[in-house]
Design an enzyme around this catalytic site. Structure first.
Site, PDB file in Angstrom:
ATOM      1  N   ASN A 166       1.574  15.832   7.851  1.00 50.95           N
ATOM      2  CA  ASN A 166       2.412  14.487   7.485  1.00 50.95           C
ATOM      3  C   ASN A 166       3.012  14.178   8.414  1.00 50.95           C
ATOM      4  O   ASN A 166       3.752  14.713   9.105  1.00 50.95           O
ATOM      5  CB  ASN A 166       3.035  14.948   6.139  1.00 50.95           C
ATOM      6  CG  ASN A 166       3.703  13.694   5.385  1.00 50.95           C
ATOM      7  OD1 ASN A 166       4.314  12.853   5.912  1.00 50.95           O
ATOM      8  ND2 ASN A 166       3.130  13.503   4.097  1.00 50.95           N
ATOM      9  N   LYS A 171      11.857   7.967   3.221  1.00 50.28           N
ATOM     10  CA  LYS A 171      11.771   8.117   4.923  1.00 50.28           C
ATOM     11  C   LYS A 171      13.059   8.181   5.297  1.00 50.28           C
ATOM     12  O   LYS A 171      13.297   8.896   6.393  1.00 50.28           O
ATOM     13  CB  LYS A 171      10.795   6.861   5.322  1.00 50.28           C
ATOM     14  CG  LYS A 171       9.551   7.015   4.830  1.00 50.28           C
ATOM     15  CD  LYS A 171       8.568   7.701   5.726  1.00 50.28           C
ATOM     16  CE  LYS A 171       7.200   7.794   5.066  1.00 50.28           C
ATOM     17  NZ  LYS A 171       6.302   8.520   5.753  1.00 50.28           N
ATOM     18  N   ASP A 193       4.618   3.556  11.166  1.00 53.12           N
ATOM     19  CA  ASP A 193       4.563   4.980  10.962  1.00 53.12           C
ATOM     20  C   ASP A 193       3.086   5.365  10.222  1.00 53.12           C
ATOM     21  O   ASP A 193       2.578   6.363  10.752  1.00 53.12           O
ATOM     22  CB  ASP A 193       5.428   5.285   9.870  1.00 53.12           C
ATOM     23  CG  ASP A 193       5.574   6.764   9.544  1.00 53.12           C
ATOM     24  OD1 ASP A 193       5.734   7.557  10.469  1.00 53.12           O
ATOM     25  OD2 ASP A 193       5.851   7.101   8.371  1.00 53.12           O
ATOM     26  N   ASP A 194       2.461   4.572   9.620  1.00 53.61           N
ATOM     27  CA  ASP A 194       1.261   4.707   8.953  1.00 53.61           C
ATOM     28  C   ASP A 194      -0.030   4.990  10.238  1.00 53.61           C
ATOM     29  O   ASP A 194      -0.960   5.762  10.033  1.00 53.61           O
ATOM     30  CB  ASP A 194       0.729   4.010   7.805  1.00 53.61           C
ATOM     31  CG  ASP A 194       1.679   4.124   6.769  1.00 53.61           C
ATOM     32  OD1 ASP A 194       1.715   5.158   6.316  1.00 53.61           O
ATOM     33  OD2 ASP A 194       2.678   3.104   6.506  1.00 53.61           O
ATOM     34  N   ARG A 245       0.771  -1.104  -0.017  1.00 53.66           N
ATOM     35  CA  ARG A 245      -0.005  -0.031  -0.072  1.00 53.66           C
ATOM     36  C   ARG A 245       0.960   1.258   0.082  1.00 53.66           C
ATOM     37  O   ARG A 245       1.258   1.846   0.945  1.00 53.66           O
ATOM     38  CB  ARG A 245      -1.165  -0.079   1.051  1.00 53.66           C
ATOM     39  CG  ARG A 245      -1.988   1.087   1.303  1.00 53.66           C
ATOM     40  CD  ARG A 245      -1.752   2.175   1.400  1.00 53.66           C
ATOM     41  NE  ARG A 245      -1.415   2.847   2.668  1.00 53.66           N
ATOM     42  CZ  ARG A 245      -0.558   3.695   3.157  1.00 53.66           C
ATOM     43  NH1 ARG A 245       0.345   4.476   2.228  1.00 53.66           N
ATOM     44  NH2 ARG A 245      -0.308   3.987   4.644  1.00 53.66           N
TER      45      ARG A 245
END
Ligand SMILES: NC(=O)C1=CN([C@@H]2O[C@H](COP(=O)(O)OP(=O)(O)OC[C@H]3O[C@@H](n4cnc5c(N)ncnc54)[C@H](OP(=O)(O)O)[C@@H]3O)[C@@H](O)[C@H]2O)C=CC1
Ligand SMILES: CC(=O)C(=O)O
Ligand SMILES: [Mg+2]
Length: 544
Positions: free
Chosen positions: A444, A163, A257-258, A145
Site C-alpha cells: 500500500n 492520508k 499518490d495513486d 474514484r
C-alpha cells in the site's frame, strides 16, 4: 452565555483536557472546569485505548477516533502513533472506505476545505478562511474514484483526511499544517444525488471545460497563499488524473499518490519478490488486471528494473500483459486506447483474449498484479493455473478496500499450496496453512507517501521526480533482510513506519540534491534536519 475567544478546552490543537496541570489550570482560568485529577498523556491514552476497544464495529471506532481528534489532537496522535498497526485499518483502508460511503449520514463536524464549481473566481479569497497560520501539505481529491468504491463525490473527504493523519503519524508533519481538500465537481452516482444526507453539490460531474479551470484556480490559489506547499493528488478518476499530473508535475511541487506512490511501493515489493524467487527481472512475465492510474503507475516504475538491467524499453514492454475491462490490451483490439495503455498494448496478438483466465493460460505469468477494483477476480482456477507453471508465484491483490481485493491472503496461500509471495492493498491477518504461519505483506502506498512528501517539503524540492520515486522504493525495499525475503516477507512491519519514513526522506532528499531539485541550502546533516522537522505528539510546558 458568551464563549471565551481562546477557550482552550474547545481548541483541539492546544487542548490537553485532564492533562492540564494545576499551574496551567490556574493561568488559563480552567479551575473547576475539569475533574480534579491531573493525568499524564499516557494515562489519557490508556483510557482512550480502552474506549476504542469497547466499540462493536469498526465504523464506531472510526467515528470515535475522529471525534477524539476534534477534541484533543495531541492525545489522538499519541494514541495513533503508539497503536498504529491496530488503528491503521480504521483510519485508513478498509474502514475509511465505509466511512466515506456513509459520510453524509455520519457527519458530525467539518474537517478540511471544500471548493465547488460555484466558488470559481473566489478560491484564493476562501483560502484566507483556513484558520491555521501555514500549510505544508495538501491532499486533494475530487471524490471521483474513492478506493475501488467508485464515484463518491464529496463523501470522498475521508480519504484526504485519513492520508494526512498518516502523514502526521507516519512521517511527522505537524497536524495543524496539513489541509485536506475536496474539489466538488459533482457526482455521477445517482444514489448520492438522491440521498437527503448527501452534503456535496447536487449535480452530475461538470464537463472538462469547467473542471480543468476549477482545479487550475485551486492550485494557483494554493501556491499563491502557501508557496512551499506540496500537493498530493488522490483518488481522481483516470480520465483526469494523468492529464493533471502531466500538466502540473513540472510546474508545481506535487505528485499523484495513486500513480506514483503506488508505483513506488509496488516496485519496492517487486524488488523483494524478485530477491525471494531468485529469478532475474528479464525472466519475469507480469500480468496486470487493471490498466488505470495504479496499474500504469506500477508498470512504469517496474520498468526501471529493466533499464538497470540494460534492457531497452521496447524489449522490457514485452514482459508486461495488461488486461482491462475489455480483455487483453492489444494494438489490434479495435478500440481507441489511451496513450498510457498504448505503451503496453501487445503487438504480437492476432487473436483476442477476453478473460484473465485465457491470458494466464497463454502467458504463464510469474507475477499477477491486481489493480482493477474488482473483488474476487483472481479465482481459484486462475491462481491454480498460474501455480502449475511457476515454483513461487507472485500474487499481488492490491485493490482496496478488502471487499474489492482480487483474492484474499488465505485463498492465495491455499490455491498455491503455500508457495506464493503475496501482498494485498488492505491488511489481511496471518494465515495458518499446513502447520505454517504466513504473514501477508501490505502493498500500500502508505509506506511511501509520508516519507516522500516529507522529503519534498523539508528540502523545498522544486518538483517530485521519477528518480525520487524510485529512490523511495529502493529505500523501502532495503528494510527487509535477505533471510526474511527468502521466507516470503517483502515489506517491513508497519510499526516501524516512523523509522522507514525518516530513512526514505533522507535518501530522497539526497537524490533531490543530486538532481538539483532541492532549493534549501544543503545542511551539514540531512538526517538531523529531517528529524528536527518531525512532530512528536507530546504536551508542551507540562510535567507530563
Ligand atoms: N494498494 C495500493 O496502494 C493502491 C491500490 N489501489 C486500488 O487499485 C484499484 C484501481 O485503482 P485505479 O487504477 O486508480 O483505478 P482506475 O479506475 O484508474 O483503473 C481501474 C482499471 O481496472 C479495469 N477494470 C475495471 N473492471 C474490470 C474488469 N471487470 N475486468 C478487468 N479490468 C477491469 C479498468 O478497465 P478500463 O480501463 O477498461 O475501464 C481500469 O483499467 C482500486 O481498487 C484502488 O483502491 C489504487 C492505488 C493504490
Ligand atoms: C491506497 C490508495 O491510495 C487507494 O486504494 O486508492
Ligand atoms: Mg488512492
Amino acid at each position: 452565555m458568551q464563549s471565551k475567544p481562546s477557550f482552550v478546552l474547545r481548541n483541539p490543537s492546544v487542548n490537553k483536557g485532564t492533562g492540564f496541570n494545576n499551574e496551567e489550570r490556574e493561568k488559563l482560568g480552567l479551575k473547576g472546569l475539569l475533574p480534579p485529577k491531573v493525568e499524564t498523556l499516557q494515562e489519557q491514552s490508556d483510557r482512550a485505548l480502552s474506549q476504542f476497544t469497547s466499540f462493536n464495529t469498526n465504523l464506531e471506532r472510526y467515528i470515535f477516533l475522529n471525534c477524539l481528534r476534534d477534541r484533543n489532537e495531541t492525545l489522538f496522535y499519541y494514541l495513533l502513533s503508539n497503536n498504529l498497526e491496530l488503528m491503521m485499518p480504521i483510519i485508513y483502508t478498509p474502514t475509511v472506505g465505509e466511512a466515506c460511503q456513509k459520510f453524509g449520514n455520519e457527519f458530525r463536524f467539518a474537517q478540511g476545505m471544500y471548493f465547488a464549481s460555484r466558488d470559481k473566481g473566489n478560491i484564493r479569497a476562501m483560502m484566507d478562511n483556513w484558520p491555521a497560520d501555514g500549510v505544508d501539505i495538501i491532499v486533494v481529491s475530487d471524490g471521483s474514484r474513492i478506493l475501488g468504491l467508485g464515484d463518491l463525490g464529496t463523501n470522498g473527504m475521508g480519504i484526504p483526511v485519513g492520508k494526512l493523519q498518516l502523514y502526521v503519524a507516519g512521517a511527522g508533519f505537524h497536524p495543524t499544517r496539513t489541509l485536506p481538500v475536496i474539489i466538488d465537481s459533482g457526482t455521477n452516482t445517482k444514489k448520492y444525488l438522491e440521498d437527503k444526507y448527501y452534503l456535496g453539490e447536487r449535480h452530475p460531474r461538470i464537463p472538462d471545460s469547467e473542471y480543468y479551470p476549477l482545479v487550475d484556480e485551486f492550485l494557483a490559489a494554493a501556491y499563491n497563499k502557501w508557496p512551499k506547499v506540496i500537493v498530493q493528488f488522490e483518488d481522481i478518476s483516470n480520465d483526469h488524473c494523468f492529464t493533471l499530473l502531466d500538466e502540473y508535475r513540472n510546474k508545481y511541487l506535487c505528485f499523484n499518490d495513486d500513480i506514483q506512490g503506488t508505483g513506488s511501493v509496488i516496485l519496492s515489493g517487486f524488488i523483494n519478490a524478485v530477491r525471494s524467487v531468485q529469478k532475474p527481472i528479464k525472466e519475469h512475465r507480469m500480468v496486470f488486471l487493471g490498466a488505470g492510474s495504479a496499474g500504469i503507475g506500477v508498470a512504469d516504475c517496474i520498468m526501471s528494473l529493466f533499464d538497470e538491467a540494460g534492457i531497452s524499453k521496447e524489449e522490457a514492454r514485452k514482459s508486461f500483459w495488461f488486461v482491462d475491462s475489455k480483455g487483453l490490451i492489444t494494438t489490434t483490439r479495435g478500440d481507441e486506447l489511451t496513450s498510457q495503455k498504448k505503451q503496453y498494448a501487445r503487438e504480437d496478438y492476432t487473436y483476442q483474449l477476453k478473460s484473465l483466465l485465457e491470458v494466464v493460460r497463454d502467458v504463464k505469468p510469474t507475477a499477477i498484479i491486481g489493480l482493477s477494483g474488482i473483488g474476487g477476480s483472481f479465482t481459484q482456477e486462475i491462481i491454480e493455473e498460474m501455480a502449475k507453471h511457476v515454483e513461487k508465484p507472485i500474487v499481488f491483490a492490491l485493490s482496496n478496500p478488502t471487499t474489492n481485493a482480487e483474492c484474499t491472503a488465505e485463498q492465495a496461500y491455499q490455491w498455491t499450496d503455500g508457495r506464493c509471495i503475496f501482498a494485498s492493498g488492505s491488511p489481511f491477518k496471518p494465515v495458518e496453512y499446513k502447520g505454517k504461519t504466513f504473514v501477508p505483506g501490505q502493498g500500500n502506498n502508505m509506506y511511501i507517501f509520508p516519507g516522500l512528501g516529507l522529503a519534498a517539503s523539508v528540502c523545498e524540492a522544486k518538483h517530485v521526480t521519477d528518480a525520487m520515486i524510485i529512490t523511495a522504493a529502493k529505500t523501502l525495499a532495503s528494510f527487509v533482510e535477505d533471510s526474511e525475503v527468502l521466507t516470503g516477507k517483502i515489506y517491513p512491519g508497519l510499526q516501524h513506519i516512523r523509522e522507514i519514513s525518516t530513512r526514505i526522506a533522507v535518501k530522497v532528499i539526497e537524490k533531490a540534491y543530486e538532481e538539483g531539485m532541492a532549493q534549501l541550502p544543503r545542511p551539514a546533516c540531512i538526517e538531523t534536519l529531517v528529524k528536527s522537522r518531525q512532530y512528536i505528539p507530546n504536551y508542551e510546558n507540562s510535567n507530563n
